[in-house]
Structures are given as C-alpha cells and as structure tokens.
Design an enzyme around this catalytic site. Structure first.
Site, PDB file in Angstrom:
ATOM      1  N   LYS A   1       0.690  -1.242  -0.020  1.00 31.78           N
ATOM      2  CA  LYS A   1       0.048  -0.399  -0.105  1.00 31.78           C
ATOM      3  C   LYS A   1       1.059   1.152  -0.061  1.00 31.78           C
ATOM      4  O   LYS A   1      -0.059   1.897   0.084  1.00 31.78           O
ATOM      5  CB  LYS A   1      -1.156   0.088   1.228  1.00 31.78           C
ATOM      6  CG  LYS A   1      -0.083   0.372   2.818  1.00 31.78           C
ATOM      7  CD  LYS A   1      -1.155   0.058   3.511  1.00 31.78           C
ATOM      8  CE  LYS A   1      -0.344   0.250   5.098  1.00 31.78           C
ATOM      9  NZ  LYS A   1      -0.841   0.470   6.007  1.00 31.78           N
TER      10      LYS A   1
ATOM     11  N   LYS B   1      -6.852   5.944  -3.763  1.00 27.48           N
ATOM     12  CA  LYS B   1      -6.379   5.967  -4.225  1.00 27.48           C
ATOM     13  C   LYS B   1      -6.567   5.777  -6.331  1.00 27.48           C
ATOM     14  O   LYS B   1      -6.005   5.430  -6.762  1.00 27.48           O
ATOM     15  CB  LYS B   1      -4.916   5.811  -3.796  1.00 27.48           C
ATOM     16  CG  LYS B   1      -3.789   6.499  -3.247  1.00 27.48           C
ATOM     17  CD  LYS B   1      -2.562   6.248  -2.438  1.00 27.48           C
ATOM     18  CE  LYS B   1      -2.588   7.406  -1.114  1.00 27.48           C
ATOM     19  NZ  LYS B   1      -3.600   7.762  -0.305  1.00 27.48           N
TER      20      LYS B   1
ATOM     21  N   VAL C   1      -6.065   6.193   6.496  1.00 27.13           N
ATOM     22  CA  VAL C   1      -6.443   5.727   7.788  1.00 27.13           C
ATOM     23  C   VAL C   1      -5.283   6.594   8.996  1.00 27.13           C
ATOM     24  O   VAL C   1      -4.486   5.969   8.399  1.00 27.13           O
ATOM     25  CB  VAL C   1      -6.824   4.392   7.970  1.00 27.13           C
ATOM     26  CG1 VAL C   1      -6.874   3.635   9.271  1.00 27.13           C
ATOM     27  CG2 VAL C   1      -7.456   3.523   6.916  1.00 27.13           C
ATOM     28  N   LEU C   2      -6.197   7.063   9.932  1.00 26.38           N
ATOM     29  CA  LEU C   2      -5.137   7.977  10.909  1.00 26.38           C
ATOM     30  C   LEU C   2      -4.819   6.742  11.631  1.00 26.38           C
ATOM     31  O   LEU C   2      -5.109   6.040  12.496  1.00 26.38           O
ATOM     32  CB  LEU C   2      -6.247   9.025  11.409  1.00 26.38           C
ATOM     33  CG  LEU C   2      -6.617  10.129  10.774  1.00 26.38           C
ATOM     34  CD1 LEU C   2      -7.301  10.940  12.014  1.00 26.38           C
ATOM     35  CD2 LEU C   2      -5.075  10.800  10.677  1.00 26.38           C
ATOM     36  N   GLY C   3      -3.505   6.840  11.923  1.00 26.50           N
ATOM     37  CA  GLY C   3      -2.554   5.771  12.848  1.00 26.50           C
ATOM     38  C   GLY C   3      -2.373   4.520  11.784  1.00 26.50           C
ATOM     39  O   GLY C   3      -1.816   4.042  12.502  1.00 26.50           O
ATOM     40  N   SER C   4      -2.356   4.153  10.796  1.00 26.33           N
ATOM     41  CA  SER C   4      -1.753   3.118   9.928  1.00 26.33           C
ATOM     42  C   SER C   4      -0.710   2.939   9.592  1.00 26.33           C
ATOM     43  O   SER C   4      -0.423   4.170   9.781  1.00 26.33           O
ATOM     44  CB  SER C   4      -3.074   2.683   8.697  1.00 26.33           C
ATOM     45  OG  SER C   4      -3.118   3.793   8.048  1.00 26.33           O
TER      46      SER C   4
ATOM     47  N   GLU D   1       2.469  10.984  -6.586  1.00 26.44           N
ATOM     48  CA  GLU D   1       1.495  11.756  -5.873  1.00 26.44           C
ATOM     49  C   GLU D   1       0.242  12.957  -6.076  1.00 26.44           C
ATOM     50  O   GLU D   1       1.013  13.432  -7.230  1.00 26.44           O
ATOM     51  CB  GLU D   1       2.251  12.127  -4.284  1.00 26.44           C
ATOM     52  CG  GLU D   1       1.284  13.115  -3.201  1.00 26.44           C
ATOM     53  CD  GLU D   1       2.547  13.176  -2.522  1.00 26.44           C
ATOM     54  OE1 GLU D   1       1.432  13.274  -1.119  1.00 26.44           O
ATOM     55  OE2 GLU D   1       3.384  13.525  -2.391  1.00 26.44           O
TER      56      GLU D   1
END
Length: 636
Positions: free
Chosen positions: A369, A411, A450-453, A551
């Site tokens: 990812k 994405k 995802v916050l914190g992944s 990006e």
C-alpha cells in the site's frame, strides 16, 4: 600501588585518618600562628605545650561530635565547608575561654584570632587537597569520559558539581548562548560560545555533550542534539533537578489525542448486531497482521463468528496479533482463532486454507500500500495487489464462500501511481467476477487514508515532532480524506451486509482535510508552536519537500461523475462505475502475468495504461533516487 592502597582502605580506617588529621592540625596551626605573630623569634620553649595538647584533645572530640571525619571526601562541598568553619570557631572559642584559667600569661587576642583563621584554612584546605587527590587516584584506575555541558545555568552548574565527584567522568567546559558568560569561569569551568562547539569537541577530545537546558523546548533540544550527533559526539539531555523529584515539569511529550479530534466530525455509528451476516460463520482475513486487518479481527469478535482465519505473510505481525487475542479473557469470545502463515500469491496455500477451515466469508485486506515503495517496485506491487487478489477471489468462489469483500483505496480513482492503478485493476477483476458468480457475492469497500495505520501521515508526523522537527509536507495545498481505523473496519463489516454483487461502497467522510492544517494541529496538540514567518521563535518548522512521484494534490472517492447513492446506513454510499468485460479482464491479466514472469516493467506499465482508464503515470525514478525496497502485505 597507590590506587590499590586507597581503594583498599576500610570505612573505619578512613575515619581514623581524618580524625587524626584534625587532631594534628591544631598544634601545627597554633605553632605557626605564634611564629607568624613573633616574626619567627618565639622560642619553642615559650609555647605552652600542655595547653596545646589539651586543645588538640578538645578539637578531636569536637570533630568527632560534629561527624567531620564521616564526611566523604568526594562529597566535601559547600555544606561540609560550613561545618568545618563551625568546628574551627568552636575550637577557637574554647582556646579563648580556657587560656586565662590554664596559663599564667593569657594568650594575646591576635594569637587566638590567627590560630582560629589558620586552623580553619588548614582544615578546609587539607580536605580539598585530599579530595582532588583521591578523585585523581580513582580516575587513574579506569577510563575517563570527557563531558561538555551545554548550558551554564542553574542545572548546568548543578550537573558540573555532581560530575566532579564521579571518577569516571570529567567535566571539561560549558557552552552557552548568553554572551555575558563568555570568558568567565562558572563552577570552575570556562564558558564558550556555541559557534566553537565543533572545535571544542575535536580539540578537547569530548566524548559526550550533555544538554542542561530544561527550559528549552524539546524540539529545539532535539535539533541541537541532531547537529551535535552529526559531528560524531554522543548527546544526552538532562531535565532540571527539580523535575527529577517531581517539583517541576518533566520534558514535554506528545500527549495521546483521539484521532477523531483531527477530523472534526462524529465517528461512525456501530452496532455489532447489525452485522449478523458474520455470526456463527467461518471468516478469513487476508493481511490480518496489517493495520486494517488487525482492527477487522478485533471488531469481528463482537459479531461472534464461529471461526476467524488470520492469513498473513509476516510471521512477526501474525505472532503479535495472535498473542494479543490470546490475552483476552476466556469468556470474551467463543470464536476459534486460526493463524495461518502464507502469501496471497500462493494459489495452493490459499485454496488449502479455505477448504480446510470451511471459510464462508473472505475479507481481502492484503496489499502493498505504500505509494513510494510500490512506485519503485512495480512488478512486486502488481503481482501482490492484482494477481494476489485474483487468486484469493477465484479460490473463494470455487470453495463456495458466500461473500468476498475487497478492501480498496481512494487512490484507485483516476490513479496517478502504480499502487492506485494496481488497486483499480483489482477492483475491475472483482467486478467482473461479480457479474459471473451465482454463489459468491463480491463487493468492494473504498475509503481514504486511515489515521494511525502503518505508513500513514499521523505516525510520521508524531515521529518528526518527537525528534524536534521539521515536519515535512509534500505540498502546501495537499488534502486527503481521512477516517479512523475503527471507522474503516466498521465500514467494511457493515458493507458486507449490503453486498449483493459488484458494488463499490464508500464512506461519507466529509470534506478533505488539508495536510498542513493536520500538521499544525498535531504540533499544537503536543504542546509546541509552529515556527514560521509570523512566529520565527516557534518550536517546530513545517517544511515543504515537493510532491513525490505518483502523488496527487487531492484524492477522489468516485470516478463515476454522478452523485453517490444511498445504502441502508446513512454514512455509507454506493457508486456505480463502468467496468471491463470478461474478455478484457482476461486479456489484461494475461498481459500482466506475462510481463511479471518476464520481469518486464515496461510491458507491465503498458498493460496498466491500456486497461486502467484515466491512469496518469508519473515518471518512474530508478532505485537510488529515493526510497527503495519492498513493503510487506498489509491493509490498503
């Protein structure tokens, strides 16, 4: 020889030596006082020896009562000197009171004053000389660490005083930004300007620099430490001595903050009973050791499935997840946990696992990812994300699974990088299988960051803030959709209830979050200030590094162009997007498989450009131009 003698002395022997010194110094200083006052003309016979002997005896008793011999030489500092002053004063007072009664001729006041002064000087001076001698002897027997103290304030002075008693450490000098301290001595050490620190480290053979500036914010201390470490010197940070005993604030730390605070919206409503499709079923999670896979496992336990098959390629990640689940109370869940070590690209292992454990629902979270990694390892990314998805999806259908849920990413919408393109191809082949399957319901869940992944921006920013910055941002205007890990897992589980075949579910995630705003929020949540033009004295700077290959400035959730359609849950939406035909999917997979088998990146990129609509590839940089290597499969 001297080192062995000094270190071999017992405590009682050391006390006896110091007591004998106190006794002997009294007649010595008394004689010297009389000789000084008489300019050396006083005959020895004129000295009242009996009185001097009595004075020495009284002085020895006084020293013993005041515990002067018990004061360790290495600890002989200000308080001990004051005690020695009191001792010399008491001996002088006794001499003044006893002389008229014991001597035919009273001692002159000048003699008593001279004796008391010389006695004090001798008592303190001998101990200081002995202290330095003992420390020097101890230092001969072991290696030395030469220390430079950064900060000549109260904490630095206290540190220098403490280090002088340590035979293994030798304080060399201070460094301080205060120009008024230059060319002066502080605590017996010279003070230099920070601009000379590199020369001092080299010329004075400094082993370690200690930052003794507790009032300076941690980010600024971290920046100083990094600069010194580049010189090749070890660096330590010292809080204030008051902080060490709880009387002052300890060095700042990042305080835990609820990730949803950064999103500015309420969390996703969740009721495990509304995900009854999992109750009593055998569920397999691929990429179970990743951030999303692990959270899916935790959330699924509340749905009470009969069995959870944790399929993961990383032994460490699988071990950590199994250990976490094994620590749960026995009555927390009656679900059977089955850890399986394997790759999603291993067709035989996937099929054997599905059949052996009678898997009924597959949650496919395994994927490479990280955009920069996949961009530089495109064949590995395509093999895992596309062919791996094909293997698991086909095996799930052939094993008679009722549901297959692919976890995708925003994405994949009009992708500009190979990771997004590989996930879009995975979506296309799952949509194709959905049109031809009569037993398995295929669905896709697509969400943003995802916050914190692992690999997400929040842990990166936290690490950079902990190191004192700077916080790096690829572009000032970049935005991203965000959700918490728990939101993402619950979305996937609820979408499984709604899956009929081929749907792409997305979460209503509100407006995109500006990453610059997120960086500022995290800096301020840690108790620091942003260093910018309006606040040049701030703690942490935000630095723009430029967009990375592949990006985008802004991500999208749907490529359909039309509005998102509702589902039974108000925060879950559905999008309809045009897929590929069975023949097109077969041709795409054949071309991609051939390119991967031949290790032909150009052919692989050509196949992706042909079959993934709106794929806008960035120029590929060779390994060595930036980050390289591979990432393990984890949650998308």
């Amino acid at each position: 020889m001297l080192f062995r003698f000094v270190t071999g002395l017992e405590t009682g022997q050391k006390h006896a030596i110091l007591l004998a010194l106190d006794v002997l110094l009294i007649p010595l200083t008394f004689v010297v006082a009389m000789l000084v006052l008489s300019a050396g003309s006083a005959p020895l016979g004129a000295i009242p020896w009996s009185f001097v002997g009595l004075l020495a005896l009284v002085g020895g008793l006084t020293s013993h009562v005041l515990d002067l011999p018990r004061i360790r030489l290495k600890s002989y500092e200000q308080q001990a000197i004051l005690l020695s002053t009191a001792y010399a004063g008491l001996v002088g007072i006794f001499a003044a009171l006893a002389a008229p009664m014991l001597l035919d001729t009273p001692l002159a006041p000048g003699t008593l004053a001279m004796f008391t002064m010389l006695h004090l000087i001798a008592t303190v001076g001998c101990r200081l000389v002995m202290r330095h001698a003992v420390i020097a002897i101890y230092r001969q027997g072991q290696p030395q660490h030469r220390v430079l103290i950064y900060g000549a304030g109260q904490t630095g002075v206290q540190l220098a005083t403490a280090l002088r008693t340590d035979p293994e450490v030798e304080p060399i000098a201070f460094v301080d930004d205060n120009p008024t301290l230059r060319k002066v001595m502080v605590a017996g050490l010279p003070v230099y300007s920070p601009v000379r620190i590199e020369d001092l480290i080299r010329e004075r053979r400094i082993d370690r620099v200690v930052l003794a500036m507790p009032s300076l914010s941690r980010p600024k201390q971290a920046r100083i430490a990094r600069r010194l470490e580049e010189v090749g010197c070890e660096v330590s940070t010292l809080p204030s001595f008051a902080a060490l005993i709880g009387e002052g604030p300890l060095i700042d730390r990042i305080q835990p903050v609820d990730p949803s605070d950064y999103l500015g919206r309420d969390g996703l409503d969740w009721d495990a009973n509304r995900s009854a499709v999992y109750a009593g079923r055998s569920v397999m999670i691929t990429g179970a050791g990743g951030s999303i896979g692990a959270e899916l496992t935790r959330q699924l336990l509340a749905c009470r499935p009969r069995r959870l098959v944790l399929y993961e390629i990383s032994e460490l990640a699988l071990y950590q997840l199994e250990r976490e689940l094994s620590d749960l109370p026995d009555d927390a869940s009656d679900t059977e946990i089955v850890p399986v070590l394997g790759s999603v690209t291993d067709d035989v292992a996937v099929r054997r696992t599905l059949l052996a454990h009678e898997v009924e629902i597959v949650m496919h979270a395994a994927a490479y990812k990280h955009v920069p990694i996949v961009e530089r390892n495109q064949l590995a990314g395509l093999r895992n994300n596309v062919l791996g998805t094909k293997i698991v999806a086909d095996a799930a259908r052939d094993a008679g699974a009722s549901h297959f849920i692919l976890i995708s990413t925003d994405k994949a919408v009009r992708p500009s990088n190979m990771m997004g393109a590989s996930k879009r191809l995975a979506e296309l082949l799952v949509q194709d299988l959905a049109t031809r399957s009569t037993t398995t319901r295929f669905g896709i869940v697509r969400f943003g960051n995802v916050l914190g992944s692992s690999g997400s921006v929040v842990p990166l920013f936290e690490e950079q803030i902990t190191r004192g910055g700077p916080v790096t941002l690829t572009h000032a205007q970049v935005t991203r959709y965000f959700m918490t890990i728990s939101e993402a897992a619950r979305l996937v589980l609820m979408a499984g209830n709604f899956t009929q075949g081929g749907e792409v579910f997305v979460l209503d995630m509100g407006t995109p979050v500006p990453i610059r705003q997120l960086a500022r929020q995290m800096i301020e949540a840690a108790g620091y200030t942003v260093c910018d033009e309006s606040n040049p004295d701030g703690d942490i700077e935000i630095v723009i590094t430029g967009l990375r290959p592949g990006e985008k400035l802004h991500e999208e959730l749907s490529a359909g162009g039309g509005p998102l359609m509702p589902t039974p849950h108000p925060k879950i939406r559905r999008t309809e997007e045009i897929g590929l035909s069975e023949i097109e999917i077969a041709a795409a997979l054949k071309a991609l498989s051939r390119a991967i088998d031949d290790s032909d990146e150009a052919a692989a990129r050509a196949a992706v450009r042909r079959w993934v609509a709106d794929y806008d590839a960035a120029p590929v940089r060779k390994i060595g131009d930036g980050i390289s290597g591979t990432a393990r499969p984890g949650a998308s």
